[in-house]
Design a protein around this motif. Structure first.
Motif, PDB file in Angstrom:
ATOM      1  N   GLY A   4      11.478   4.551  -1.142  1.00  0.00           N
ATOM      2  CA  GLY A   4      10.713   3.945  -2.216  1.00  0.00           C
ATOM      3  C   GLY A   4       9.274   4.419  -2.279  1.00  0.00           C
ATOM      4  N   LYS A   5       8.527   3.796  -3.193  1.00  0.00           N
ATOM      5  CA  LYS A   5       7.120   4.151  -3.387  1.00  0.00           C
ATOM      6  C   LYS A   5       6.307   3.948  -2.109  1.00  0.00           C
ATOM      7  CE  LYS A   5       6.577   3.104  -8.281  1.00  0.00           C
ATOM      8  NZ  LYS A   5       5.847   2.260  -9.237  1.00  0.00           N
ATOM      9  N   LYS A   6       6.613   2.881  -1.384  1.00  0.00           N
ATOM     10  CA  LYS A   6       5.875   2.589  -0.159  1.00  0.00           C
ATOM     11  C   LYS A   6       6.062   3.718   0.852  1.00  0.00           C
ATOM     12  CE  LYS A   6       4.988  -1.380   2.764  1.00  0.00           C
ATOM     13  NZ  LYS A   6       5.386  -2.740   3.101  1.00  0.00           N
ATOM     14  N   ASP A   7       7.294   4.222   0.970  1.00  0.00           N
ATOM     15  CA  ASP A   7       7.565   5.325   1.893  1.00  0.00           C
ATOM     16  C   ASP A   7       6.843   6.598   1.452  1.00  0.00           C
ATOM     17  OD1 ASP A   7       9.367   3.712   3.373  1.00  0.00           O
ATOM     18  OD2 ASP A   7      10.937   4.141   1.888  1.00  0.00           O
ATOM     19  N   ILE A   8       6.849   6.855   0.155  1.00  0.00           N
ATOM     20  CA  ILE A   8       6.167   8.041  -0.369  1.00  0.00           C
ATOM     21  C   ILE A   8       4.665   7.936  -0.111  1.00  0.00           C
ATOM     22  CG2 ILE A   8       5.619   9.344  -2.468  1.00  0.00           C
ATOM     23  CD1 ILE A   8       8.388   8.463  -3.540  1.00  0.00           C
ATOM     24  N   CYS A   9       4.097   6.758  -0.353  1.00  0.00           N
ATOM     25  CA  CYS A   9       2.658   6.550  -0.107  1.00  0.00           C
ATOM     26  C   CYS A   9       2.312   6.744   1.368  1.00  0.00           C
ATOM     27  CB  CYS A   9       2.234   5.161  -0.561  1.00  0.00           C
ATOM     28  SG  CYS A   9       2.214   4.961  -2.343  1.00  0.00           S
ATOM     29  N   ILE A  12       2.342  10.475   2.058  1.00  0.00           N
ATOM     30  CA  ILE A  12       1.172  11.137   1.467  1.00  0.00           C
ATOM     31  C   ILE A  12      -0.064  10.862   2.320  1.00  0.00           C
ATOM     32  CG2 ILE A  12      -0.427  11.138  -0.498  1.00  0.00           C
ATOM     33  CD1 ILE A  12       2.005  10.618  -2.301  1.00  0.00           C
ATOM     34  N   SER A  13      -0.255   9.605   2.696  1.00  0.00           N
ATOM     35  CA  SER A  13      -1.458   9.258   3.455  1.00  0.00           C
ATOM     36  C   SER A  13      -1.470   9.908   4.838  1.00  0.00           C
ATOM     37  CB  SER A  13      -1.616   7.742   3.569  1.00  0.00           C
ATOM     38  OG  SER A  13      -0.548   7.183   4.289  1.00  0.00           O
ATOM     39  N   SER A  14      -0.313  10.024   5.471  1.00  0.00           N
ATOM     40  CA  SER A  14      -0.294  10.642   6.805  1.00  0.00           C
ATOM     41  C   SER A  14      -0.454  12.159   6.737  1.00  0.00           C
ATOM     42  CB  SER A  14       0.991  10.279   7.542  1.00  0.00           C
ATOM     43  OG  SER A  14       2.104  10.867   6.913  1.00  0.00           O
ATOM     44  N   LYS A  15       0.175  12.816   5.767  1.00  0.00           N
ATOM     45  CA  LYS A  15       0.095  14.278   5.675  1.00  0.00           C
ATOM     46  C   LYS A  15      -1.254  14.749   5.129  1.00  0.00           C
ATOM     47  CE  LYS A  15       4.811  15.070   5.808  1.00  0.00           C
ATOM     48  NZ  LYS A  15       5.598  15.699   6.695  1.00  0.00           N
ATOM     49  N   ALA A  16      -1.815  14.006   4.159  1.00  0.00           N
ATOM     50  CA  ALA A  16      -3.089  14.400   3.559  1.00  0.00           C
ATOM     51  C   ALA A  16      -4.284  13.774   4.279  1.00  0.00           C
ATOM     52  CB  ALA A  16      -3.119  14.005   2.091  1.00  0.00           C
ATOM     53  N   GLN A  17      -4.009  12.910   5.248  1.00  0.00           N
ATOM     54  CA  GLN A  17      -5.043  12.234   6.027  1.00  0.00           C
ATOM     55  C   GLN A  17      -6.019  11.473   5.131  1.00  0.00           C
ATOM     56  OE1 GLN A  17      -6.648  15.315   8.506  1.00  0.00           O
ATOM     57  NE2 GLN A  17      -4.865  15.363   9.821  1.00  0.00           N
ATOM     58  N   ILE A  18      -5.441  10.665   4.236  1.00  0.00           N
ATOM     59  CA  ILE A  18      -6.220   9.785   3.363  1.00  0.00           C
ATOM     60  C   ILE A  18      -5.728   8.361   3.578  1.00  0.00           C
ATOM     61  CG2 ILE A  18      -6.726  11.550   1.629  1.00  0.00           C
ATOM     62  CD1 ILE A  18      -4.465  10.457  -0.067  1.00  0.00           C
ATOM     63  N   SER A  19      -6.468   7.395   3.042  1.00  0.00           N
ATOM     64  CA  SER A  19      -6.086   5.995   3.222  1.00  0.00           C
ATOM     65  C   SER A  19      -4.845   5.665   2.388  1.00  0.00           C
ATOM     66  CB  SER A  19      -7.233   5.073   2.830  1.00  0.00           C
ATOM     67  OG  SER A  19      -7.416   5.083   1.433  1.00  0.00           O
ATOM     68  N   SER A  20      -4.178   4.596   2.754  1.00  0.00           N
ATOM     69  CA  SER A  20      -2.973   4.201   2.021  1.00  0.00           C
ATOM     70  C   SER A  20      -3.311   3.753   0.600  1.00  0.00           C
ATOM     71  CB  SER A  20      -2.220   3.101   2.759  1.00  0.00           C
ATOM     72  OG  SER A  20      -3.022   1.957   2.889  1.00  0.00           O
ATOM     73  N   ASP A  21      -4.497   3.164   0.401  1.00  0.00           N
ATOM     74  CA  ASP A  21      -4.907   2.765  -0.951  1.00  0.00           C
ATOM     75  C   ASP A  21      -5.095   3.983  -1.847  1.00  0.00           C
ATOM     76  OD1 ASP A  21      -4.845   0.069  -0.409  1.00  0.00           O
ATOM     77  OD2 ASP A  21      -6.966  -0.026   0.161  1.00  0.00           O
ATOM     78  N   LYS A  24      -1.636   5.314  -2.718  1.00  0.00           N
ATOM     79  CA  LYS A  24      -0.996   4.457  -3.735  1.00  0.00           C
ATOM     80  C   LYS A  24      -1.573   4.762  -5.107  1.00  0.00           C
ATOM     81  CE  LYS A  24       0.004   0.548  -0.750  1.00  0.00           C
ATOM     82  NZ  LYS A  24      -0.379  -0.808  -0.375  1.00  0.00           N
ATOM     83  N   ASN A  25      -2.900   4.900  -5.183  1.00  0.00           N
ATOM     84  CA  ASN A  25      -3.571   5.204  -6.440  1.00  0.00           C
ATOM     85  C   ASN A  25      -3.133   6.570  -6.969  1.00  0.00           C
ATOM     86  OD1 ASN A  25      -5.323   4.743  -8.565  1.00  0.00           O
ATOM     87  ND2 ASN A  25      -7.083   5.596  -7.477  1.00  0.00           N
ATOM     88  N   PHE A  26      -3.047   7.552  -6.070  1.00  0.00           N
ATOM     89  CA  PHE A  26      -2.611   8.895  -6.451  1.00  0.00           C
ATOM     90  C   PHE A  26      -1.196   8.864  -7.015  1.00  0.00           C
ATOM     91  CE2 PHE A  26      -0.165  12.664  -5.237  1.00  0.00           C
ATOM     92  CZ  PHE A  26      -0.840  13.632  -5.958  1.00  0.00           C
ATOM     93  N   LEU A  27      -0.276   8.189  -6.328  1.00  0.00           N
ATOM     94  CA  LEU A  27       1.116   8.129  -6.782  1.00  0.00           C
ATOM     95  C   LEU A  27       1.227   7.410  -8.119  1.00  0.00           C
ATOM     96  CD1 LEU A  27       4.044   8.810  -6.136  1.00  0.00           C
ATOM     97  CD2 LEU A  27       4.210   6.604  -4.962  1.00  0.00           C
TER      98      LEU A  27
END
Length: 91
Positions: A4-9, A12-21, A24-27
């Protein structure tokens, strides 16, 4: 297994080293951009696939429990066609 979206977020946050917020905003912006632009033209992402809308005609539906028939109205649905590279990776 569901993805789901939560898994994708989280990915993204772990690979791009950005916050989960931020992820989520990017997705959310990505999905919104694809759905808005797909209404007027195809959205093609190289080596990934193409998003496009298709109109489904009006059809007859049936409630399986009561066997009652009803009309399903004409709709516009968003479809995704994967590129050959993605298909080869999946298969």
């Amino acid at each position: 297994m569901s993805f789901g979206k939560k898994d994708i977020c989280n990915n993204i946050s772990s690979k791009a080293q950005i916050s989960s917020d931020e992820s989520k905003n990017f997705l959310k912006k990505f999905i919104n951009n694809v759905s808005v632009n797909s209404k007027t033209k195809n959205v093609k992402i190289s080596n990934f696939g193409t998003f496009h809308f298709k109109d489904t005609p009006q059809r007859l539906g049936r409630n399986p429990k009561t066997k009652e028939e009803f009309v399903i109205s004409k709709r516009s649905k968003l479809f995704f066609k994967a590129s050959n590279k993605v298909r080869n990776i999946i298969n």
